[in-house]
Design a protein around this motif. Structure first.
Motif, short mmCIF file in Angstrom:
data_model
loop_
_atom_site.label_atom_id
_atom_site.label_comp_id
_atom_site.label_asym_id
_atom_site.label_seq_id
_atom_site.Cartn_x
_atom_site.Cartn_y
_atom_site.Cartn_z
N ASN A 106 -49.84 43.20 41.89
CA ASN A 106 -51.18 43.02 41.30
C ASN A 106 -51.23 41.71 40.51
O ASN A 106 -51.47 41.71 39.30
N GLN A 107 -51.03 40.61 41.20
CA GLN A 107 -50.91 39.33 40.50
C GLN A 107 -52.17 38.93 39.74
O GLN A 107 -52.09 38.51 38.58
N GLU A 108 -53.31 39.06 40.36
CA GLU A 108 -54.55 38.64 39.68
C GLU A 108 -54.81 39.46 38.43
O GLU A 108 -55.22 38.92 37.39
N GLU A 109 -54.60 40.77 38.52
CA GLU A 109 -54.79 41.63 37.34
C GLU A 109 -53.76 41.29 36.27
O GLU A 109 -54.06 41.30 35.07
N THR A 110 -52.55 40.96 36.71
CA THR A 110 -51.49 40.57 35.78
C THR A 110 -51.87 39.31 35.02
O THR A 110 -51.73 39.24 33.79
N TYR A 111 -52.39 38.30 35.72
CA TYR A 111 -52.82 37.06 35.07
C TYR A 111 -53.92 37.36 34.06
O TYR A 111 -53.94 36.80 32.95
N LYS A 112 -54.85 38.24 34.44
CA LYS A 112 -55.98 38.58 33.58
C LYS A 112 -55.50 39.27 32.31
O LYS A 112 -55.94 38.94 31.19
N LEU A 113 -54.57 40.23 32.46
CA LEU A 113 -54.03 40.94 31.30
C LEU A 113 -53.32 39.98 30.35
O LEU A 113 -53.50 40.03 29.14
N ALA A 114 -52.52 39.07 30.92
CA ALA A 114 -51.77 38.11 30.10
C ALA A 114 -52.72 37.14 29.40
O ALA A 114 -52.52 36.80 28.22
N SER A 115 -53.76 36.72 30.10
CA SER A 115 -54.73 35.81 29.51
C SER A 115 -55.47 36.46 28.34
O SER A 115 -55.62 35.86 27.27
N GLU A 116 -55.92 37.69 28.54
CA GLU A 116 -56.65 38.41 27.49
C GLU A 116 -55.77 38.65 26.27
O GLU A 116 -56.24 38.56 25.13
N GLU A 117 -54.50 38.95 26.50
CA GLU A 117 -53.61 39.30 25.39
C GLU A 117 -53.14 38.08 24.60
O GLU A 117 -52.94 38.16 23.39
N THR A 118 -52.99 36.95 25.28
CA THR A 118 -52.45 35.76 24.61
C THR A 118 -53.52 34.75 24.22
O THR A 118 -53.25 33.85 23.40
N GLY A 119 -54.71 34.86 24.81
CA GLY A 119 -55.76 33.88 24.53
C GLY A 119 -55.58 32.59 25.31
O GLY A 119 -56.26 31.59 25.04
N SER A 159 -55.91 30.46 28.83
CA SER A 159 -56.78 30.52 30.01
C SER A 159 -55.99 31.02 31.22
O SER A 159 -54.77 30.84 31.30
N ILE A 160 -56.68 31.63 32.16
CA ILE A 160 -56.02 32.16 33.35
C ILE A 160 -55.31 31.04 34.12
O ILE A 160 -54.20 31.24 34.64
N ASP A 161 -55.93 29.87 34.18
CA ASP A 161 -55.30 28.74 34.88
C ASP A 161 -53.97 28.37 34.23
O ASP A 161 -52.98 28.10 34.92
N LYS A 162 -53.93 28.36 32.90
CA LYS A 162 -52.70 28.03 32.19
C LYS A 162 -51.66 29.13 32.37
O LYS A 162 -50.46 28.87 32.49
N VAL A 163 -52.13 30.39 32.38
CA VAL A 163 -51.21 31.52 32.60
C VAL A 163 -50.56 31.38 33.97
O VAL A 163 -49.34 31.55 34.11
N LYS A 164 -51.35 31.05 34.98
CA LYS A 164 -50.81 30.89 36.33
C LYS A 164 -49.77 29.77 36.38
O LYS A 164 -48.74 29.90 37.04
N GLU A 165 -50.05 28.69 35.67
CA GLU A 165 -49.11 27.57 35.63
C GLU A 165 -47.81 27.96 34.94
O GLU A 165 -46.71 27.72 35.44
N MET A 166 -47.95 28.59 33.77
CA MET A 166 -46.77 28.98 33.00
C MET A 166 -45.97 30.08 33.66
O MET A 166 -44.74 30.14 33.53
#
Length: 331
Positions: A263-276, A278-285
């Protein structure tokens, strides 16, 4: 006829012996099951540290998807997540008996604690992310490690970032005495760098892209210098009393890793919401991290290197057996 009678008697005895042995085995199995159940019933609460930064995606998934609660609520065990972000504070809590599992802690902290008598064990790897740990500067004239000579550098002492600095200096044929190193937390260090009161800062995780957006740049990352080893550790006392709980803990952790893959997209979304972030930065990191929980030979060498780093820099007087620090909970 006499021979037949003897054979009959022997067969009867064998049946009785076999039945008796089966009965003993069943009794022993029953006792073991009862002991395990009793051990579980004695556990009313499990304390698991929660650290979401730099980008601890498994922890975020575990918490947001209630994976630990779903597993341990079966036995009416309450799970709490104290947000202890400093490794030293975590090991203090383990020593005090108020923390059972360190779900993402620097290997430096675990080695230091164990050398100082804390009963703590590594039960798995959390992550390896050399690209997530950096040395940064705002001054455009500071471009390479060679430019660090004589500069004021701020960052947290006794951490992976400190180890990165020393490794980078060594590669540049320099020592810590060739720079002005000041012990400082990451947020404070970035502020000092941006204001000009420090030349260079040791920066990790989400703070890296944030500092870049403000005009700073990366001099070097941990790549080729260290693996930036983060581990999963647990109270040795808890492991001795509740090995089955520890196995279930790791099973839940593995479940979070499977969720992340499926569930990669949901995972990125959860990480983005929790850390503040952006989803693009989460994907990069996210690509910077290796979350494989297996302890490899390379990991063992990195742990040995970490201990050597601590000793060389007078942060550790007593060395410990690194192999003895590992607890194989699969047995």
């Amino acid at each position: 006829m006499k021979i037949l009678k003897k054979v009959g008697i022997i067969c009867s005895c064998m049946v009785l012996i076999t039945t008796s042995l089966i009965g003993c085995g069943s009794t022993q199995t029953s006792k073991d099951a009862n002991n395990k159940q009793e051990a579980v019933e004695n556990v009313k609460n499990i304390n698991i540290s929660y650290v979401k930064a730099p980008l601890n995606v498994p922890s975020i998934v575990e918490k947001k998807k209630n994976l630990f609660e779903d597993e341990f609520s079966k036995d009416s065990i309450k799970v709490t997540f104290p947000e202890i972000t400093e490794g030293g504070k975590m090991t203090e809590a383990v020593a005090a008996g108020s923390l059972d599992f360190c779900n993402a802690i620097g290997a430096t902290s675990v080695i230091l604690a164990a050398a100082n008598g804390v009963n703590i064990k590594i039960i798995g790897m959390y992550s390896r992310a050399p690209k997530a740990f950096t040395i940064m500067a705002k001054d455009p004239s500071i471009k390479t490690v060679a430019d660090l000579k004589g500069k004021k550098i701020v960052g947290p002492k006794g951490t992976i970032l400190h180890q990165l600095l020393l490794g980078a200096l060594k590669n540049g044929n320099m020592k810590i005495e060739d720079v002005q190193f000041i012990n400082m937390g990451i947020p404070q260090g970035v502020s000092a760098m941006m204001s000009g009161s420090a030349d260079v800062a040791l920066v990790a995780g989400a703070t890296v892209p944030q500092a870049i957006e403000k005009g700073a740049h990366v001099i070097t990352t941990g790549e080729g210098i260290l693996d930036a080893t983060i581990v999963i550790a647990a109270s040795g006392n808890f492991l001795d009393k509740h090995p089955d709980i520890a196995k279930r803990y790791m099973a839940v952790h593995n479940k979070s890793l499977e969720f992340m893959k499926s569930n990669q997209e949901e995972t990125y979304k959860l990480a983005s919401e929790e850390t503040g972030i952006s989803i693009d930065k989460v994907k990069e990191m996210y690509t910077w991290y290796d979350f494989n929980p297996q302890i490899t030979d390379k990991d063992m060498k990195e742990l040995e290197k970490t201990q050597a780093f601590l000793k060389e820099n007078a942060m550790l007087n007593k060395t410990i057996d690194i192999k003895g620090l590992i607890k194989d909970i699969t047995k």
